[in-house]
Design a protein around this motif. Structure first.
Motif, PDB file in Angstrom:
ATOM      1  N   GLY A 102      -1.020  -1.517   3.313  1.00 47.82           N
ATOM      2  CA  GLY A 102      -1.501  -0.034   3.903  1.00 47.82           C
ATOM      3  C   GLY A 102      -1.796  -0.462   5.613  1.00 47.82           C
ATOM      4  O   GLY A 102      -1.476   0.736   6.273  1.00 47.82           O
ATOM      5  N   GLN A 103      -2.336  -1.509   5.877  1.00 40.75           N
ATOM      6  CA  GLN A 103      -2.847  -1.557   7.233  1.00 40.75           C
ATOM      7  C   GLN A 103      -1.777  -2.062   8.138  1.00 40.75           C
ATOM      8  O   GLN A 103      -1.987  -2.023   9.325  1.00 40.75           O
ATOM      9  CB  GLN A 103      -3.986  -2.564   7.269  1.00 40.75           C
ATOM     10  N   ARG A 104      -0.725  -2.455   7.803  1.00 39.18           N
ATOM     11  CA  ARG A 104       0.489  -2.868   8.655  1.00 39.18           C
ATOM     12  C   ARG A 104       1.787  -2.443   8.180  1.00 39.18           C
ATOM     13  O   ARG A 104       1.911  -2.264   6.978  1.00 39.18           O
ATOM     14  CB  ARG A 104       0.601  -4.218   9.140  1.00 39.18           C
ATOM     15  N   THR A 105       2.698  -2.423   9.129  1.00 38.72           N
ATOM     16  CA  THR A 105       4.052  -1.833   8.601  1.00 38.72           C
ATOM     17  C   THR A 105       4.893  -2.964   8.843  1.00 38.72           C
ATOM     18  O   THR A 105       5.080  -3.847   9.638  1.00 38.72           O
ATOM     19  CB  THR A 105       4.504  -0.612   9.467  1.00 38.72           C
ATOM     20  N   GLN A 106       6.205  -3.002   7.840  1.00 37.80           N
ATOM     21  CA  GLN A 106       7.235  -3.917   7.972  1.00 37.80           C
ATOM     22  C   GLN A 106       8.264  -3.463   9.012  1.00 37.80           C
ATOM     23  O   GLN A 106       9.334  -4.009   9.251  1.00 37.80           O
ATOM     24  CB  GLN A 106       7.659  -4.316   6.779  1.00 37.80           C
ATOM     25  N   MET A 107       7.929  -2.128   9.436  1.00 38.87           N
ATOM     26  CA  MET A 107       9.049  -1.521  10.373  1.00 38.87           C
ATOM     27  C   MET A 107       8.726  -1.828  11.723  1.00 38.87           C
ATOM     28  O   MET A 107       7.709  -2.110  12.170  1.00 38.87           O
ATOM     29  CB  MET A 107       9.250   0.021  10.120  1.00 38.87           C
ATOM     30  N   GLN A 159       2.636   9.530   6.769  1.00 38.46           N
ATOM     31  CA  GLN A 159       4.150   9.560   6.856  1.00 38.46           C
ATOM     32  C   GLN A 159       4.580   8.082   6.930  1.00 38.46           C
ATOM     33  O   GLN A 159       5.543   7.629   6.357  1.00 38.46           O
ATOM     34  CB  GLN A 159       4.532  10.257   8.093  1.00 38.46           C
ATOM     35  N   ARG A 160       3.918   7.244   7.913  1.00 44.84           N
ATOM     36  CA  ARG A 160       4.377   5.834   7.942  1.00 44.84           C
ATOM     37  C   ARG A 160       4.093   5.112   6.458  1.00 44.84           C
ATOM     38  O   ARG A 160       4.964   4.423   6.277  1.00 44.84           O
ATOM     39  CB  ARG A 160       3.253   5.247   9.009  1.00 44.84           C
ATOM     40  N   VAL A 161       2.923   5.286   6.158  1.00 44.93           N
ATOM     41  CA  VAL A 161       2.827   4.520   4.820  1.00 44.93           C
ATOM     42  C   VAL A 161       3.849   4.969   3.530  1.00 44.93           C
ATOM     43  O   VAL A 161       4.305   4.153   2.841  1.00 44.93           O
ATOM     44  CB  VAL A 161       1.442   4.589   4.092  1.00 44.93           C
ATOM     45  N   LEU A 162       4.053   6.233   3.425  1.00 46.57           N
ATOM     46  CA  LEU A 162       5.301   6.685   2.598  1.00 46.57           C
ATOM     47  C   LEU A 162       6.546   6.308   3.018  1.00 46.57           C
ATOM     48  O   LEU A 162       7.205   5.792   2.064  1.00 46.57           O
ATOM     49  CB  LEU A 162       5.222   8.363   2.799  1.00 46.57           C
ATOM     50  N   TYR A 177       4.566  -5.344  -4.643  1.00 44.71           N
ATOM     51  CA  TYR A 177       3.227  -5.706  -4.533  1.00 44.71           C
ATOM     52  C   TYR A 177       2.590  -4.592  -3.462  1.00 44.71           C
ATOM     53  O   TYR A 177       3.143  -4.633  -2.280  1.00 44.71           O
ATOM     54  CB  TYR A 177       2.830  -7.195  -3.855  1.00 44.71           C
ATOM     55  N   LEU A 178       1.628  -3.953  -3.632  1.00 39.85           N
ATOM     56  CA  LEU A 178       1.043  -3.105  -2.814  1.00 39.85           C
ATOM     57  C   LEU A 178      -0.538  -3.453  -2.432  1.00 39.85           C
ATOM     58  O   LEU A 178      -1.417  -3.653  -3.226  1.00 39.85           O
ATOM     59  CB  LEU A 178       0.678  -1.598  -3.399  1.00 39.85           C
ATOM     60  N   ASP A 179      -0.763  -3.606  -1.173  1.00 41.64           N
ATOM     61  CA  ASP A 179      -2.188  -4.214  -0.892  1.00 41.64           C
ATOM     62  C   ASP A 179      -2.802  -2.969  -0.192  1.00 41.64           C
ATOM     63  O   ASP A 179      -2.461  -2.712   1.018  1.00 41.64           O
ATOM     64  CB  ASP A 179      -2.027  -5.310   0.259  1.00 41.64           C
ATOM     65  N   GLU A 180      -3.702  -2.428  -0.662  1.00 43.76           N
ATOM     66  CA  GLU A 180      -4.441  -1.246  -0.100  1.00 43.76           C
ATOM     67  C   GLU A 180      -3.343  -0.354   0.488  1.00 43.76           C
ATOM     68  O   GLU A 180      -3.710   0.096   1.784  1.00 43.76           O
ATOM     69  CB  GLU A 180      -5.533  -1.607   1.044  1.00 43.76           C
ATOM     70  N   PRO A 181      -2.798   0.376  -0.218  1.00 48.51           N
ATOM     71  CA  PRO A 181      -1.774   0.932   0.507  1.00 48.51           C
ATOM     72  C   PRO A 181      -2.231   2.545   0.807  1.00 48.51           C
ATOM     73  O   PRO A 181      -1.571   3.041   1.574  1.00 48.51           O
ATOM     74  CB  PRO A 181      -0.648   1.298  -0.807  1.00 48.51           C
ATOM     75  N   THR A 182      -3.394   3.085   0.343  1.00 51.36           N
ATOM     76  CA  THR A 182      -3.790   4.406   1.006  1.00 51.36           C
ATOM     77  C   THR A 182      -4.861   4.144   1.847  1.00 51.36           C
ATOM     78  O   THR A 182      -5.628   5.214   1.894  1.00 51.36           O
ATOM     79  CB  THR A 182      -4.083   5.282  -0.415  1.00 51.36           C
ATOM     80  N   ILE A 183      -5.310   2.905   2.318  1.00 53.19           N
ATOM     81  CA  ILE A 183      -6.601   2.769   3.043  1.00 53.19           C
ATOM     82  C   ILE A 183      -6.460   3.823   4.367  1.00 53.19           C
ATOM     83  O   ILE A 183      -5.470   3.746   4.890  1.00 53.19           O
ATOM     84  CB  ILE A 183      -6.694   1.304   3.523  1.00 53.19           C
ATOM     85  N   ILE A 187      -7.077  12.667   1.113  1.00 53.66           N
ATOM     86  CA  ILE A 187      -7.188  12.644  -0.351  1.00 53.66           C
ATOM     87  C   ILE A 187      -5.637  13.425  -0.688  1.00 53.66           C
ATOM     88  O   ILE A 187      -5.146  12.844  -1.819  1.00 53.66           O
ATOM     89  CB  ILE A 187      -8.309  13.560  -0.828  1.00 53.66           C
ATOM     90  N   MET A 188      -5.042  14.225   0.028  1.00 56.70           N
ATOM     91  CA  MET A 188      -3.941  15.083  -0.406  1.00 56.70           C
ATOM     92  C   MET A 188      -2.833  13.843  -0.141  1.00 56.70           C
ATOM     93  O   MET A 188      -1.970  13.838  -1.219  1.00 56.70           O
ATOM     94  CB  MET A 188      -3.253  16.121   0.714  1.00 56.70           C
ATOM     95  N   ILE A 189      -2.573  13.066   1.046  1.00 53.43           N
ATOM     96  CA  ILE A 189      -1.535  12.275   0.985  1.00 53.43           C
ATOM     97  C   ILE A 189      -1.712  11.055   0.203  1.00 53.43           C
ATOM     98  O   ILE A 189      -0.914  10.532  -0.369  1.00 53.43           O
ATOM     99  CB  ILE A 189      -1.415  11.711   2.455  1.00 53.43           C
ATOM    100  N   LYS A 190      -3.020  10.647  -0.024  1.00 52.32           N
ATOM    101  CA  LYS A 190      -3.069   9.517  -0.898  1.00 52.32           C
ATOM    102  C   LYS A 190      -2.761   9.893  -2.475  1.00 52.32           C
ATOM    103  O   LYS A 190      -2.015   9.188  -3.266  1.00 52.32           O
ATOM    104  CB  LYS A 190      -4.450   9.441  -0.950  1.00 52.32           C
TER     105      LYS A 190
END
Ligand SMILES: Nc1ncnc2c1ncn2[C@@H]1O[C@H](COP(=O)(O)OP(=O)(O)OP(=O)(O)O)[C@@H](O)[C@H]1O
Length: 326
Positions: A102-107, A159-162, A177-183, A187-190
Motif C-alpha cells: 500500500g505504501q509504495r508502488t511497483q510502477m 487510484q494508484r493502489v487500485l 501478497y498484499l501488505d497494508e493495501p488500504t493504508i 472508507i469508500m475507496i477502501k
C-alpha cells in the motif's frame, strides 16, 4: 479452512529465520547476537484461500512473507510456493506470485499507466492475447482504462493502489501478497478495493495473503486468520471458528478517568478480565461463562467515574486484540 482435497499452494514446514546483530564490546571487538525473527512456523495454504496474516509490530510477518517471496532464505525448514522453492528459483517463483505494498508502488512514476502495463507485459513475457484479455478483465473489475493515459504520479492514492493491484495481476499470478493495501485510504475507496479483491479471488481463484494492522479489513475479507507473535504461530483457523470459540464473550468499552486508572486496573486484574487501554478508552473482554457481566457493570458504575459505556458482542477485532494482549 475448507476441507481440502487439492495440494497446498503454499507449504511452510518448520520454517525459522535467525538474524545476527553485531554488538560492539570493545574498540575492535564485537559479538553476534541472534534475533529469532521466525521460529518453526508451519502452515499450508490452499488455492483460492483468502488468509489474513497478522501480528503486532515486529512479530515476524514481513520476514515470513519475504521467505515466501524468495527475498530471504530460511535458516532452517522447508518453504514451497506452487511447488517451487522461492529462494532457490526466484524468477520461476516471481511468475507465480505478486506483491502489492500500500505504501509504495511497483510502477514507474514518470510513465503512464498504459506504459507501465506494457513494461510488465515484457518483463513477465505475457502473450499479446493474454495481455488483452487480462487488461479487459481488470478494466471490468477496476475501471483501470479510465486512467490509462495518465502518468502514475498524477493518480490519487486510491487510484494508484487500485492500479497497482490491477497491474500485479497482469501475469495471472496464483498468489498475491498484499501488505497494508488500504493504508491512508478513505472508507469508500477502501471498500472498493476490498470488494475488488474478493471478486478477483472468486473469479480467478487467486490465493490472497493479506498483511495489515487494520483488523476491520481482516473481518471483511478473510476467511482464515493466522496470527504470528514473537516469530511463532499462535492462532490458525477460520474467522467463523474464531467467533464461535469466543461467541460467549462480550466487550465492554468506556471512557475512564485517568486518576482512577491504577485502581481500575487492580479491579480488572482481580476479576481476571482481559483488557486494553487506548488513550482515554478502556476495553474489557468478558468471558460470560467465567465472569458475571452484570456484576462487573454494576461495580464499575458504583466505584468508578466512567462515561460513554457500550456493551457489544465480540467481533474479530476484539478477539484478535485480546489474543495479542495475552
Ligand atoms: N534484516 C534484519 N536484521 C535483524 N533483525 C531483523 C531484520 N529483519 C527483521 N528483523 C527483526 O525480526 C523481527 C521481525 O521483524 P518483521 O519485519 O518480520 O516484523 P513484522 O511483523 O513484519 O513487523 P511490522 O508490522 O512492524 O512490519 C523484528 O524484531 C525485527 O527487528
Amino acid at each position: 479452512m475448507k476441507v481440502q482435497v487439492t495440494k497446498p499452494i503454499i507449504h511452510l514446514e518448520n520454517i525459522s529465520k535467525t538474524f545476527y546483530l553485531r554488538k560492539k564490546t570493545g574498540i575492535f571487538k564485537s559479538i553476534k547476537i541472534p534475533k529469532h525473527a521466525v521460529q518453526e512456523v508451519n502452515f499450508d495454504i490452499y488455492p483460492g484461500e483468502i488468509v489474513g496474516f497478522i501480528g503486532t509490530n515486529g512479530a515476524g510477518k514481513s520476514t515470513t512473507i519475504k521467505m515466501m517471496t524468495g527475498i530471504l532464505t530460511p535458516t532452517t525448514g522447508i518453504c514451497e510456493v506452487g511447488g517451487i522453492i522461492p529462494y532457490e528459483s526466484r524468477i520461476a517463483n516471481a511468475k507465480n506470485i505478486s506483491v502489492v505494498f500500500g505504501q509504495r508502488t511497483q510502477m514507474n512514476w514518470d510513465l503512464t499507466v498504459e506504459d507501465n502495463f506494457n513494461l510488465l507485459k515484457e518483463i513477465y513475457d505475457v502473450s499479446d492475447e493474454q495481455f488483452k484479455r487480462q487488461v479487459n478483465l481488470l478494466d471490468q473489475h477496476m475501471g483501470i482504462k479510465k486512467f490509462w493515459e495518465q502518468q502514475v504520479r498524477s493518480l490519487s492514492l486510491g487510484q494508484r493502489v487500485l492500479t497497482d493491484i490491477a497491474i500485479s495481476l497482469i501475469h495471472s499470478p496464483k498468489v498475491i501478497y498484499l501488505d497494508e493495501p488500504t493504508i491512508g485510504l478513505d472508507i469508500m475507496i477502501k471498500d472498493k478495493i476490498l470488494k475488488t479483491l474478493k471478486l478477483i479471488n472468486q473469479k480467478e481463484n487467486v490465493t490472497i495473503i493479506l498483511t495489515t494492522h487494520d483488523l476491520s479489513e481482516i473481518e471483511l475479507l478473510c476467511e482464515r486468520i493466522i496470527i504470528i507473535e514473537e516469530g511463532k504461530i499462535i492462532y490458525d483457523d477460520t474467522k467463523d471458528k474464531m467467533l464461535e470459540t469466543f461467541s460467549t464473550d462480550s466487550v465492554i468499552q468506556f471512557d475512564y478517568d485517568y486518576t482512577e486508572l491504577k485502581e481500575l486496573e487492580i479491579f480488572i486484574k482481580n476479576k481476571k478480565i482481559d483488557y486494553s487501554v487506548e488513550n482515554k478508552t478502556m476495553t474489557l473482554s468478558i468471558q460470560q461463562d467465567v465472569q458475571d457481566e452484570k456484576e462487573i457493570l454494576s461495580q464499575l458504575y458504583l466505584n468508578f467515574s466512567i462515561n460513554k459505556m457500550t456493551v457489544a458482542r465480540t467481533s474479530v477485532q476484539d478477539v484478535v486484540r485480546s489474543i495479542y494482549s495475552k
